[in-house]
Each structure stands twice: as C-alpha cells, then as structure tokens.
Motif scaffolding. Structure first.
Motif, PDB file in Angstrom:
ATOM      1  N   SER A 123       0.858  -1.182   0.000  1.00 52.76           N
ATOM      2  CA  SER A 123       0.000   0.000   0.000  1.00 52.76           C
ATOM      3  C   SER A 123       0.892   1.229   0.000  1.00 52.76           C
ATOM      4  O   SER A 123       1.459   1.612   1.036  1.00 52.76           O
ATOM      5  CB  SER A 123      -0.926   0.015   1.224  1.00 52.76           C
ATOM      6  OG  SER A 123      -1.659   1.230   1.278  1.00 52.76           O
ATOM      7  N   ASP A 124       1.045   1.842  -1.164  1.00 49.47           N
ATOM      8  CA  ASP A 124       1.889   3.031  -1.275  1.00 49.47           C
ATOM      9  C   ASP A 124       1.310   4.205  -0.494  1.00 49.47           C
ATOM     10  O   ASP A 124       2.059   5.020   0.049  1.00 49.47           O
ATOM     11  CB  ASP A 124       2.060   3.404  -2.749  1.00 49.47           C
ATOM     12  CG  ASP A 124       2.909   2.392  -3.510  1.00 49.47           C
ATOM     13  OD1 ASP A 124       3.902   1.924  -2.937  1.00 49.47           O
ATOM     14  OD2 ASP A 124       2.573   2.071  -4.662  1.00 49.47           O
ATOM     15  N   ALA A 125      -0.013   4.309  -0.445  1.00 50.81           N
ATOM     16  CA  ALA A 125      -0.636   5.394   0.316  1.00 50.81           C
ATOM     17  C   ALA A 125      -0.306   5.252   1.799  1.00 50.81           C
ATOM     18  O   ALA A 125      -0.038   6.250   2.491  1.00 50.81           O
ATOM     19  CB  ALA A 125      -2.144   5.382   0.088  1.00 50.81           C
ATOM     20  N   GLN A 126      -0.317   4.043   2.309  1.00 53.97           N
ATOM     21  CA  GLN A 126      -0.012   3.824   3.720  1.00 53.97           C
ATOM     22  C   GLN A 126       1.444   4.163   4.023  1.00 53.97           C
ATOM     23  O   GLN A 126       1.766   4.684   5.097  1.00 53.97           O
ATOM     24  CB  GLN A 126      -0.293   2.362   4.079  1.00 53.97           C
ATOM     25  CG  GLN A 126      -0.108   2.036   5.549  1.00 53.97           C
ATOM     26  CD  GLN A 126       0.052   0.550   5.789  1.00 53.97           C
ATOM     27  OE1 GLN A 126       1.001  -0.074   5.335  1.00 53.97           O
ATOM     28  NE2 GLN A 126      -0.905  -0.040   6.502  1.00 53.97           N
TER      29      GLN A 126
ATOM     30  N   ARG B 262       3.231   6.454   2.710  1.00 56.14           N
ATOM     31  CA  ARG B 262       3.461   7.901   2.659  1.00 56.14           C
ATOM     32  C   ARG B 262       2.736   8.679   3.758  1.00 56.14           C
ATOM     33  O   ARG B 262       3.280   9.640   4.288  1.00 56.14           O
ATOM     34  CB  ARG B 262       3.018   8.447   1.302  1.00 56.14           C
ATOM     35  CG  ARG B 262       3.857   8.042   0.129  1.00 56.14           C
ATOM     36  CD  ARG B 262       3.483   8.859  -1.101  1.00 56.14           C
ATOM     37  NE  ARG B 262       2.071   8.702  -1.424  1.00 56.14           N
ATOM     38  CZ  ARG B 262       1.604   7.861  -2.325  1.00 56.14           C
ATOM     39  NH1 ARG B 262       2.455   7.067  -2.958  1.00 56.14           N
ATOM     40  NH2 ARG B 262       0.312   7.775  -2.584  1.00 56.14           N
ATOM     41  N   ASP B 263       1.512   8.280   4.049  1.00 57.32           N
ATOM     42  CA  ASP B 263       0.622   9.107   4.856  1.00 57.32           C
ATOM     43  C   ASP B 263       0.193   8.357   6.116  1.00 57.32           C
ATOM     44  O   ASP B 263      -0.388   7.277   6.024  1.00 57.32           O
ATOM     45  CB  ASP B 263      -0.607   9.484   4.015  1.00 57.32           C
ATOM     46  CG  ASP B 263      -1.476  10.532   4.683  1.00 57.32           C
ATOM     47  OD1 ASP B 263      -1.196  10.900   5.842  1.00 57.32           O
ATOM     48  OD2 ASP B 263      -2.449  10.990   4.031  1.00 57.32           O
TER      49      ASP B 263
ATOM     50  N   LYS C  30      -3.417   7.172   6.426  1.00 55.23           N
ATOM     51  CA  LYS C  30      -3.869   6.015   5.644  1.00 55.23           C
ATOM     52  C   LYS C  30      -3.360   4.703   6.234  1.00 55.23           C
ATOM     53  O   LYS C  30      -3.166   3.727   5.523  1.00 55.23           O
ATOM     54  CB  LYS C  30      -3.360   6.150   4.201  1.00 55.23           C
ATOM     55  CG  LYS C  30      -3.834   7.399   3.475  1.00 55.23           C
ATOM     56  CD  LYS C  30      -5.332   7.365   3.236  1.00 55.23           C
ATOM     57  CE  LYS C  30      -5.801   8.591   2.464  1.00 55.23           C
ATOM     58  NZ  LYS C  30      -5.242   8.658   1.119  1.00 55.23           N
TER      59      LYS C  30
ATOM     60  N   ASP D 269      -5.341   1.657   5.403  1.00 56.43           N
ATOM     61  CA  ASP D 269      -5.553   1.362   3.994  1.00 56.43           C
ATOM     62  C   ASP D 269      -4.762   0.105   3.627  1.00 56.43           C
ATOM     63  O   ASP D 269      -3.633   0.171   3.130  1.00 56.43           O
ATOM     64  CB  ASP D 269      -5.113   2.555   3.143  1.00 56.43           C
ATOM     65  CG  ASP D 269      -5.442   2.382   1.673  1.00 56.43           C
ATOM     66  OD1 ASP D 269      -6.010   1.324   1.310  1.00 56.43           O
ATOM     67  OD2 ASP D 269      -5.125   3.283   0.882  1.00 56.43           O
TER      68      ASP D 269
END
Length: 371
Positions: free
Chosen positions: A143-146, A148-149, A152, A155
């Motif tokens: 999960s690239d969103a997780q 970074r942020d 998330k 996610d």
C-alpha cells in the motif's frame, strides 16, 4: 410553328437544365502538397560506397567504446561467497526445519581472501537466486498510500494476505515488507572491525517521496508466521533504508541489493573474517544466498554485457563492410542499369508491366472523376 416551338422549348430547356443540373460527385481528394507527397524531401541514394562507408563509420565508433567499457568492467574487483549451504550444520538433514527453529543458533563465520587491491568505497551486497520478486501477486501486495501518509494506516485493501494481524492493521503491510531480508554481516580484518556504513543506500527520491517521515512501523511481524526482519517502531519508514531498498522490487529472479559500504581500502592478500547470521529462509524455494563485496568504476559495477554488445555490433559492421567491398569489387553493378529490372530479366514480365500501366491509368481516371 412546331419547329420554332421545338427550338424555343429546346433552348429554354437547355437553359433550365443548365441551371438545375446536379453537381457531379467526385472522389478526387482535396489538393495539398502534404497529401500528394510533393513537399521537399531528401531522398538519398544508397550507393555501395555510401553503404560501405556507413558500416565502417559505425564499426570505428562502436569498437573503441566496447573496448573501453569492457576494460572498465574488468577493473572491478568482486568477491562472491555463497553461504546458504555452508552455514548449515554438517549433521543437519532437514534444512527447512533448521532455519525455522528459533532455538538453534544461526551464527556462521566465513573467511574471504582479497584477490586484488580494492579501493574504497567497497560495496556490500546480498544476492538472492531463484527469488521471484516480480510475481504479480507479490508485487501488488503493498500500500503506497499507507507508506506515505500516517492517516492512511488502515488502507490495507491491497495488502492481502499480510494486511492485518490480531485484528489490527499492519504498517507497513503486504508481502513485500513482510518478507524483508534479515541476514546480518560483520567484517573483521587483522582483528580490527570494518564498519559498514548503511546510510544513503536507498534512492533519495524513495526516502523523500515514497516513505513518510511521520509514518512508523506498527503491528509489524506480530502474526503467527514471521517473514523476515523486524523493524524499529521508533524510527520512521524514511529512516529504515533496509526496508526502502527491499521494497524496490527486482525484475529478475536473480538480483543483488545494497547492504552497505565499507570505507576502508583492502589490499591484495588480506583475509576478511565475516560473522553473519543465517536467518533468511531460502531453503523452502530452493534459493541461494551470496555475499558480494565489490568495487566500482565510472561505468558502475562489474558487467561485461555492455562492452561485449558494442564489440559485437562494431565487429558485425566491419564484417559487412568487408563483404560488401568484396562484392562490389568482384561483381560490380552499373547504377541505373535497366537490365536488372525484373521485367527486363524475365520476358514474361513485360506483360505484367502493361497490366500495371493499365491499372494505374484506371486509378487516375477514378480520381479525376471520369469513371
């Protein structure tokens, strides 16, 4: 009277017919220099002299580049040591049971001999064979969103089967992070430790843009099955460069990943004692593990392919130039000689020429609207 009426009606009819006559449809395209291919163009004639000169020029350029590249590659000094089998105790019959048993010590000692002088920095790699990081399900399990942020963190929809553990989200989630390499290496030369610098071993763009500075590991390797290395929960993901290096998946089943750098020169004949922990399980998929020490040049690491490719292309061009030169000298051909045309060499070809001319004339008539 009748003749006059006929004349009048005839003239009147002709006038009315001329005004009301429908416009003739035509399939002729709108004229432009582009569509009619009338724009100025360069049309080189490939004479034998031109072809031979081009092949010679390519050979003259490619062969020196190949030699320089090959020479640079041969200057790289590499030490490659496979240790996955050597670090298993001699009386062990089940390697998989050995590596999965946490009560058995995995410490191992290897001795390396330096074949040539190795100037710093010396790059330390681990190499895995028969490990398919490019498998579709493996590559998508992240999960690239997780990463970074921190908002998330939950996610994990794309991280199966390592999305949650004990009812909580795993950070970082997915099979890639779960299977991170966890062997460790320590180096000693003449009873003195050789420190390994593990800073800046990952891509700067990955540290700054793909892994958040305020994202920290959470619930990682807490499941029933441990995959690889555990992460420090007090360090952000952007600081854990071993993870960042591992998360950049390899395209081929045999690959190397940077472990660190040694900023000490090694001399020919030096003996390096490596103390390692053989933790990573490659026995379940018949994989291999290797430790690699390597120097570098302006061209990078050791890779003969580029130099050999340039030499092959350059040598082929020289061969073709030589072959065409012999052909030109032994059996020359006059430029623009109509005797070499197929219909002149074959009498039956003249009938074909006439048919082609008739087809071309018919096509032209269609374009101008006569048919």
């Amino acid at each position: 009277m009748s003749s006059g009426q006929e004349a009048g009606s005839s003239s009147g009819g002709s006038g009315d017919g001329g005004a009301a006559a429908p416009r003739r449809n035509t399939r002729k395209p709108k004229y432009s220099k582009f569509t009619q291919q009338e724009l100025p163009a360069c049309k080189p004639i490939l004479t034998p002299k031109w072809v031979i000169s081009v092949f010679v020029l390519v050979g003259v350029i490619f062969v020196p580049i190949g030699l320089v590249s090959l020479k640079a590659s041969r200057k790289v000094v590499e030490i490659v040591d496979r240790y996955d089998d050597a670090c298993v105790p001699a009386n062990t019959t089940d390697k998989l049971a050995y590596i999965q048993n946490p009560t058995i010590s995995k410490n191992c000692r290897r001795t390396l001999k330096v074949p040539k002088d190795m100037d710093a920095p010396i790059f330390v790699y681990y190499q895995l064979d028969n490990f398919y990081q490019n498998h579709r399900r493996y590559v998508k399990s992240r999960s690239d969103a997780q990463l970074r942020d921190p908002k998330k963190a939950n996610d994990t929809s794309t991280c199966d089967p390592e999305g949650t553990a004990n009812g909580m989200a795993i950070v970082p989630c997915g099979l890639i992070a779960w299977s991170i390499f966890n062997d460790t290496y320590g180096f000693v030369r003449n009873s003195k430790n050789l420190p390994v610098d593990k800073k800046d071993i990952s891509w700067k763009s990955d540290r700054e843009h793909k892994f958040g500075r305020d994202v920290f590991p959470k619930n990682f390797q807490n499941g029933s099955l441990i995959g690889g290395k555990t992460l420090d929960p007090n360090k952000s993901l952007s600081e854990q460069e071993d993870l960042i290096v591992w998360m950049r998946t390899a395209a081929l089943p045999t690959f190397r990943k940077l472990y660190g750098r040694i900023h000490t020169d090694l001399k020919k004949g030096d003996t390096i004692t490596v103390t390692l922990e053989n933790n990573y399980n490659t026995y379940s998929f018949s994989g291999k593990k290797k430790l690699v020490l390597s120097t570098s040049t302006w061209l990078g690491g050791k890779n003969d392919f580029l130099g050999l490719a340039y030499l092959s292309v350059g040598g082929l061009c020289f061969f073709l130039a030589f072959a065409f030169t012999l052909l030109y000298l032994i059996k020359p051909r006059k430029m623009g000689d109509n005797n070499y045309l197929s219909w002149n060499r074959n009498p039956a070809g003249r009938h074909s020429e006439q048919v082609i001319a008739e087809i071309s004339a018919f096509r032209d008539n269609i374009l101008i609207g006569k048919v």
